[in-house]
Design a protein around this motif. Structure first.
Motif, mmCIF file in Angstrom:
data_model
loop_
_atom_site.group_PDB
_atom_site.id
_atom_site.type_symbol
_atom_site.label_atom_id
_atom_site.label_comp_id
_atom_site.label_asym_id
_atom_site.label_seq_id
_atom_site.Cartn_x
_atom_site.Cartn_y
_atom_site.Cartn_z
ATOM 1 N N MET A 38 24.878 22.962 23.073
ATOM 2 C CA MET A 38 25.030 22.444 21.720
ATOM 3 C C MET A 38 24.132 23.216 20.750
ATOM 4 N N ILE A 39 24.676 23.529 19.594
ATOM 5 C CA ILE A 39 23.927 24.181 18.527
ATOM 6 C C ILE A 39 23.652 23.137 17.450
ATOM 7 N N LYS A 40 22.405 22.971 17.102
ATOM 8 C CA LYS A 40 21.986 21.894 16.204
ATOM 9 C C LYS A 40 21.215 22.463 15.016
ATOM 10 N N PHE A 41 21.600 22.059 13.809
ATOM 11 C CA PHE A 41 20.942 22.591 12.623
ATOM 12 C C PHE A 41 21.075 21.608 11.458
ATOM 13 N N GLY A 42 20.237 21.791 10.449
ATOM 14 C CA GLY A 42 20.278 20.960 9.255
ATOM 15 C C GLY A 42 21.107 21.603 8.160
ATOM 16 N N VAL A 43 21.688 20.772 7.307
ATOM 17 C CA VAL A 43 22.490 21.259 6.184
ATOM 18 C C VAL A 43 22.103 20.499 4.920
ATOM 19 N N LEU A 44 21.911 21.242 3.843
ATOM 20 C CA LEU A 44 21.739 20.632 2.522
ATOM 21 C C LEU A 44 22.285 21.583 1.471
ATOM 22 N N THR A 45 22.564 21.048 0.315
ATOM 23 C CA THR A 45 23.130 21.885 -0.737
ATOM 24 C C THR A 45 22.842 21.294 -2.108
ATOM 25 N N ASP A 46 22.883 22.154 -3.111
ATOM 26 C CA ASP A 46 22.762 21.751 -4.511
ATOM 27 C C ASP A 46 21.527 20.890 -4.748
ATOM 28 N N ILE A 47 20.388 21.427 -4.307
ATOM 29 C CA ILE A 47 19.104 20.791 -4.596
ATOM 30 C C ILE A 47 18.898 20.764 -6.113
ATOM 31 N N GLN A 48 19.147 21.884 -6.734
ATOM 32 C CA GLN A 48 19.125 22.063 -8.193
ATOM 33 C C GLN A 48 17.856 21.521 -8.844
ATOM 34 N N TYR A 49 16.731 21.825 -8.216
ATOM 35 C CA TYR A 49 15.464 21.370 -8.793
ATOM 36 C C TYR A 49 15.220 22.031 -10.147
ATOM 37 N N ALA A 50 14.674 21.253 -11.058
ATOM 38 C CA ALA A 50 14.181 21.769 -12.343
ATOM 39 C C ALA A 50 13.196 20.759 -12.907
ATOM 40 N N ASP A 51 12.203 21.255 -13.559
ATOM 41 C CA ASP A 51 11.222 20.388 -14.205
ATOM 42 C C ASP A 51 11.734 20.046 -15.598
ATOM 43 N N LYS A 52 12.743 19.179 -15.618
ATOM 44 C CA LYS A 52 13.316 18.748 -16.899
ATOM 45 C C LYS A 52 13.935 17.360 -16.725
ATOM 46 N N ASP A 53 14.244 16.741 -17.827
ATOM 47 C CA ASP A 53 14.745 15.370 -17.795
ATOM 48 C C ASP A 53 16.135 15.297 -17.174
ATOM 49 N N ASN A 54 16.461 14.101 -16.706
ATOM 50 C CA ASN A 54 17.763 13.859 -16.088
ATOM 51 C C ASN A 54 18.899 14.151 -17.072
ATOM 52 N N ARG A 55 20.033 14.538 -16.495
ATOM 53 C CA ARG A 55 21.261 14.664 -17.289
ATOM 54 C C ARG A 55 22.398 14.057 -16.493
ATOM 55 N N ASN A 56 23.040 13.065 -17.080
ATOM 56 C CA ASN A 56 24.079 12.306 -16.382
ATOM 57 C C ASN A 56 23.510 11.780 -15.059
ATOM 58 N N ASN A 57 24.115 12.126 -13.943
ATOM 59 C CA ASN A 57 23.616 11.640 -12.651
ATOM 60 C C ASN A 57 22.659 12.617 -11.969
ATOM 61 N N ARG A 58 22.294 13.669 -12.663
ATOM 62 C CA ARG A 58 21.454 14.697 -12.046
ATOM 63 C C ARG A 58 19.972 14.416 -12.302
ATOM 64 N N ASP A 59 19.292 14.051 -11.235
ATOM 65 C CA ASP A 59 17.858 13.771 -11.310
ATOM 66 C C ASP A 59 17.123 14.987 -10.760
ATOM 67 N N TYR A 60 16.848 15.937 -11.650
ATOM 68 C CA TYR A 60 16.350 17.248 -11.234
ATOM 69 C C TYR A 60 14.984 17.170 -10.558
ATOM 70 N N ARG A 61 14.063 16.431 -11.135
ATOM 71 C CA ARG A 61 12.711 16.366 -10.573
ATOM 72 C C ARG A 61 12.690 15.661 -9.226
ATOM 73 N N ALA A 62 13.580 14.698 -9.030
ATOM 74 C CA ALA A 62 13.590 13.937 -7.777
ATOM 75 C C ALA A 62 13.982 14.792 -6.579
ATOM 76 N N SER A 63 14.547 15.970 -6.830
ATOM 77 C CA SER A 63 14.974 16.824 -5.715
ATOM 78 C C SER A 63 13.807 17.274 -4.844
ATOM 79 N N LEU A 64 12.593 17.323 -5.400
ATOM 80 C CA LEU A 64 11.440 17.698 -4.586
ATOM 81 C C LEU A 64 11.215 16.679 -3.471
#
Length: 305
Positions: A1-27
């Motif tokens: 078995m091959i096992k690995f993690g997957v994530l995408t669209d972290i989109q971190y930025a030090d700026k205020d939220n826009r719509n559903n995008r919580d940029y700072r929370a990505s950290l």
């Protein structure tokens, strides 16, 4: 078995939220995912693009965080937002993610417990030809010329925040798949940009029953403005090879799934919009693709045919 993690669209930025995008929370979301990847002993982390939302200083924060919090190796896929930095710093994006330019490559993983469970991961660069990846006026003019060769289902030009792959990359992809078939390897295609979609996991089954065109036939996302401009050319090549078993993507933050000609198209949910989070542990063998979803990412088992 091959096992690995997957994530995408972290989109971190030090700026205020826009719509559903919580940029700072990505950290904090990334730190949670990293801890799970470590505890589950993932062999690597597949990062499917858009580490940042924009601006180089946010890249520096993420790179520093990776170096301090995990020893698990990354395999990066380049996203469109990753190149929303000053032109003088775009070359630095590639080197910081350990990517060639253009950012397509491949690697092979052999299962130590099963000598037949060998996978070739092919990373595509859908940003190779794009308005946002251009570093001078000549490159931008060339990208615009190519963009004008394609039309969406509504007759409009493809979106400027997507791009295209070159003929050189397409030829390379075909060579990679030819070699994989000769070596009896299964293939996982990795791209920031999804190509095909049947089911969006945010839509419940009752609503899906009223959308037969989505559930049963599927949508080609390059016709809808959320994929690679010449995505059809990629699919035409994939159709020629039975070794292709799965296509991993991000970009479409809602996530989704489709099965086309026995290829599983898995589009993972974007971390920046997920509440409380979205990431996965995947397990590959010769029979199944197992997704252990965390947060809002659904879990599933997909049979390999």
């Amino acid at each position: 078995m091959i096992k690995f993690g997957v994530l995408t669209d972290i989109q971190y930025a030090d700026k205020d939220n826009r719509n559903n995008r919580d940029y700072r929370a990505s950290l904090e979301k990334f730190l949670e995912a990293s801890a799970v990847f470590s505890s589950e002993k993932a062999s690597f982390i597949l990062q499917l693009g858009d580490v940042i939302d924009e601006e180089w200083q946010n890249f520096s924060v993420m790179i520093d965080l990776w170096e301090k919090t995990t020893s698990i190796p990354f395999r990066h896929v380049l996203g469109n937002h990753d190149l929303l930095v000053d032109n003088a710093l775009k070359e630095k994006v590639y080197s910081s993610l350990n990517l060639p330019k253009p950012a397509y490559s491949s690697f092979i993983l052999n299962d130590s417990t099963n000598p037949k469970n060998n996978w070739r991961f092919i990373i595509l660069d859908g940003n190779e030809i794009a308005l946002y990846s251009a570093i001078n006026s000549s490159e931008k003019e060339k990208a615009e010329e190519i963009r004008k060769k394609f039309k969406l289902a509504n007759g409009k030009l493809p979106e400027e925040w997507n791009g295209a792959v070159s003929q050189t990359q397409l030829d390379w992809l075909k060579d990679q798949l030819t070699e994989a078939e000769k070596e009896s390897q299964y293939v996982a295609i990795c791209s920031h940009f999804p190509l095909f979609f049947q089911i969006n996991s945010y839509i419940d089954n009752d609503k899906l029953s009223n959308l037969p065109v989505v559930k049963d036939i599927g949508l080609y996302l390059f016709e809808m403005g959320v994929s690679t401009w010449n995505g059809r050319a990629i699919l035409d090549i994939l159709d020629q090879f039975s070794c292709v078993k799965v296509y991993f993507a991000g970009h479409l933050h809602e996530g989704g799934y489709g099965n086309r000609k026995n290829v599983h198209h898995l589009t993972f949910r974007g971390m920046v919009e997920a509440s409380p989070n979205a990431y996965s542990i995947l397990e590959l063998d010769r029979n199944n693709i197992v997704v252990h979803g965390y947060g809002t990412e659904p879990s599933a088992v997909y049979q390999i045919q």
